[in-house]
Design a protein around this motif. Structure first.
Motif, PDB file in Angstrom:
ATOM      1  N   GLN A  41      -1.334  16.344   0.888  1.00 17.14           N
ATOM      2  CA  GLN A  41      -1.085  17.596  -0.056  1.00 17.14           C
ATOM      3  C   GLN A  41      -2.270  17.497  -1.077  1.00 17.14           C
ATOM      4  O   GLN A  41      -2.951  18.469  -1.132  1.00 17.14           O
ATOM      5  CB  GLN A  41       0.117  17.887  -0.605  1.00 17.14           C
ATOM      6  N   GLY A  42      -2.479  16.397  -1.716  1.00 15.85           N
ATOM      7  CA  GLY A  42      -3.469  16.250  -2.650  1.00 15.85           C
ATOM      8  C   GLY A  42      -4.941  16.439  -2.082  1.00 15.85           C
ATOM      9  O   GLY A  42      -5.772  16.813  -2.593  1.00 15.85           O
ATOM     10  N   GLN A  43      -5.245  15.726  -0.825  1.00 12.86           N
ATOM     11  CA  GLN A  43      -6.239  16.041  -0.251  1.00 12.86           C
ATOM     12  C   GLN A  43      -6.530  17.469   0.213  1.00 12.86           C
ATOM     13  O   GLN A  43      -7.661  17.922   0.292  1.00 12.86           O
ATOM     14  CB  GLN A  43      -6.563  15.101   1.133  1.00 12.86           C
ATOM     15  N   ILE A  44      -5.553  18.076   0.658  1.00 13.56           N
ATOM     16  CA  ILE A  44      -5.835  19.368   1.134  1.00 13.56           C
ATOM     17  C   ILE A  44      -6.078  20.398  -0.099  1.00 13.56           C
ATOM     18  O   ILE A  44      -7.208  20.999  -0.101  1.00 13.56           O
ATOM     19  CB  ILE A  44      -4.195  20.138   1.708  1.00 13.56           C
ATOM     20  N   GLU A  45      -5.599  19.903  -1.247  1.00 15.59           N
ATOM     21  CA  GLU A  45      -6.012  20.627  -2.628  1.00 15.59           C
ATOM     22  C   GLU A  45      -7.550  20.499  -2.889  1.00 15.59           C
ATOM     23  O   GLU A  45      -8.316  21.203  -3.203  1.00 15.59           O
ATOM     24  CB  GLU A  45      -5.111  20.115  -3.604  1.00 15.59           C
ATOM     25  N   ASN A  46      -7.894  18.953  -2.857  1.00 18.59           N
ATOM     26  CA  ASN A  46      -9.505  18.778  -3.016  1.00 18.59           C
ATOM     27  C   ASN A  46     -10.257  19.529  -1.928  1.00 18.59           C
ATOM     28  O   ASN A  46     -11.007  20.100  -2.520  1.00 18.59           O
ATOM     29  CB  ASN A  46      -9.490  17.389  -2.976  1.00 18.59           C
ATOM     30  N   PHE A  47      -9.804  19.489  -0.901  1.00 18.53           N
ATOM     31  CA  PHE A  47     -10.494  19.926   0.398  1.00 18.53           C
ATOM     32  C   PHE A  47     -10.673  21.558   0.191  1.00 18.53           C
ATOM     33  O   PHE A  47     -11.668  22.413   0.541  1.00 18.53           O
ATOM     34  CB  PHE A  47     -10.236  19.644   1.710  1.00 18.53           C
ATOM     35  N   SER A  48      -9.617  22.094  -0.260  1.00 15.75           N
ATOM     36  CA  SER A  48      -9.641  23.745  -0.680  1.00 15.75           C
ATOM     37  C   SER A  48     -10.527  23.888  -1.608  1.00 15.75           C
ATOM     38  O   SER A  48     -11.040  25.048  -1.740  1.00 15.75           O
ATOM     39  CB  SER A  48      -8.165  23.990  -1.135  1.00 15.75           C
ATOM     40  N   GLU A  49     -10.552  23.143  -2.608  1.00 14.50           N
ATOM     41  CA  GLU A  49     -11.504  23.387  -3.790  1.00 14.50           C
ATOM     42  C   GLU A  49     -12.909  23.562  -3.213  1.00 14.50           C
ATOM     43  O   GLU A  49     -13.712  24.058  -3.785  1.00 14.50           O
ATOM     44  CB  GLU A  49     -11.264  22.440  -4.779  1.00 14.50           C
ATOM     45  N   VAL A  50     -13.215  22.410  -2.569  1.00 14.92           N
ATOM     46  CA  VAL A  50     -14.494  22.273  -1.964  1.00 14.92           C
ATOM     47  C   VAL A  50     -14.767  23.663  -0.997  1.00 14.92           C
ATOM     48  O   VAL A  50     -15.793  24.226  -1.101  1.00 14.92           O
ATOM     49  CB  VAL A  50     -14.559  20.928  -0.988  1.00 14.92           C
ATOM     50  N   LYS A  51     -13.899  24.058  -0.413  1.00 12.88           N
ATOM     51  CA  LYS A  51     -14.033  25.357   0.460  1.00 12.88           C
ATOM     52  C   LYS A  51     -14.261  26.239  -0.287  1.00 12.88           C
ATOM     53  O   LYS A  51     -15.087  27.192   0.013  1.00 12.88           O
ATOM     54  CB  LYS A  51     -12.753  25.426   1.360  1.00 12.88           C
ATOM     55  N   ARG A  52     -13.639  26.458  -1.402  1.00 17.62           N
ATOM     56  CA  ARG A  52     -13.846  27.669  -2.428  1.00 17.62           C
ATOM     57  C   ARG A  52     -15.239  27.587  -2.885  1.00 17.62           C
ATOM     58  O   ARG A  52     -16.157  28.585  -2.938  1.00 17.62           O
ATOM     59  CB  ARG A  52     -12.833  27.490  -3.605  1.00 17.62           C
TER      60      ARG A  52
END
Length: 366
Positions: A41-52
């Motif tokens: 979940q933490g990785q998803i949040e980090n990757f989501s920020e990169v995607k943003r």
């Protein structure tokens, strides 16, 4: 994953202690799955920020490409208008060229004497002045005619050259911005696919966590309840040797430590996996009493048989069951049908032998 339930004639305290140990094991495994889920979940949040951030860059690249494309379209539109104008000017040029050619031929054929004849043919001074004014206008028109044709021709050529130059520059810029846009769109797509995969992985760990906690709860119910306990069977075998194979097939996973086929973790495999087809009969390895027939998390449809002397056997991942709790069965009797329920990657029979609740190698009893 495995839920091991040993229902035998051993003392109740020993049985309960074994179940409590197994419950703790499943809760520990459940916490490990939850930890992995939280990490993902933490990785998803980090990757989501990169995607943003990639989305913002992609939006910028798309806007730049649209701007360049609009400029190119505008230039091509102007070239279309200019092409239409060139057609009009071309026809006008032909008409004026014909008029100029006629005037030149007239001068060539009649010479300048025709102008002198006009002047000397005047009747008086006033007529002379009128004729001279007319001649000036004719000469001026001849001059303007020639220069108008030349100017319009020059205008056409200049406009065409400028538009061709603009189009070339803008086409190159549009191609670069389009390539940059495609690169950013690919990056966004890859990042999105990565996030979706991580979400899928997280869902797997969440499901495993739920199954492990369900198994822990089921064991807790078994510790508190008494409906799983039955009297020792008097019709069973000695518990050492004499068992038959529940199905005939290749061994797809041995007893002992192995890499789990679904999670990839190193786990202790408490039985033998025997390959088989969907629906083939599964036979009791030895006579005894069915102490459990139902669903167990991880095992799927499961049958457990008490053979007396502290020996139990378990048959997991069945497609369907043919016996019920408390039923006496004979060796070789059909107790279920092979399947792939629970945590399974294909049809097989998971076969366990337990002695006083502890898993032992089935080979010593077959």
């Amino acid at each position: 994953m495995a839920v091991a339930i040993a229902i035998a004639a051993a003392p109740l305290t020993s049985f309960a202690s074994s179940l409590e140990d197994e419950q703790k094991s499943y809760e520990q495994q459940a916490q490990q799955k939850k930890q992995k889920s939280d990490e993902i979940q933490g990785q998803i949040e980090n990757f989501s920020e990169v995607k943003r951030q990639l989305d913002e860059e992609a939006d910028k690249a798309i806007a730049e490409h649209k701007q360049c494309k609009a400029a190119l379209d505008e230039t091509e539109g102007r070239m279309k208008e200019n092409s239409d104008r060139l057609d009009v000017l071309g026809k006008d040029y032909e008409q004026k060229s014909d008029r100029l050619g006629t005037r030149v031929r007239d001068i060539y054929m009649h010479g300048q004497i025709s102008y002198l004849d006009v002047l000397f043919g005047a009747k008086d001074f006033g007529d002379l002045m009128t004729r001279m004014d007319l001649l000036k206008r004719v000469i001026h028109d001849d001059y303007e005619l020639v220069h108008t044709v030349l100017d319009e021709k020059q205008e056409i050529e200049t406009r065409q050259a400028e538009l061709e130059k603009d189009k070339k520059t803008q086409a190159e810029e549009e191609q670069k911005t389009r390539a940059a846009r495609e690169v950013m769109e690919q990056k966004v797509a890859k990042q999105k696919a990565l996030i979706e995969k991580m979400k899928s992985d997280k869902a797997v760990f969440d499901q495993q966590y739920d199954e492990l906690m369900a198994a822990s709860k089921q064991i807790a119910d078994m510790i508190r309840g008494s409906h799983y306990r039955v009297e020792p069977s008097s019709g069973g075998g000695s518990g050492s040797g004499g068992m038959i194979w529940p199905i005939s097939g290749p061994i797809t996973s041995e007893f002992g430590w192995r890499t789990h086929p679904i999670t990839g973790d190193q786990r202790f495999h408490s039985g033998l996996d025997i390959g088989g087809d969907y629906g083939i009969p599964v036979h009791a390895a030895q006579g005894g009493t069915v102490t459990y027939a139902g669903w167990i998390s991880g095992y799927g449809n499961t049958v457990i048989i008490d053979h007396g002397g502290g020996i139990t056997t378990l048959y997991g991942h069945n497609q369907s069951l043919a016996v019920s709790e408390g039923q006496s069965v004979s060796q070789g009797e059909t107790i279920s049908y092979c399947g792939s329920t629970g945590n399974s990657t294909g049809p097989h029979c998971h076969f366990e032998v337990r002695q006083n609740g502890e898993p032992v190698s089935p080979y010593g009893y077959l």
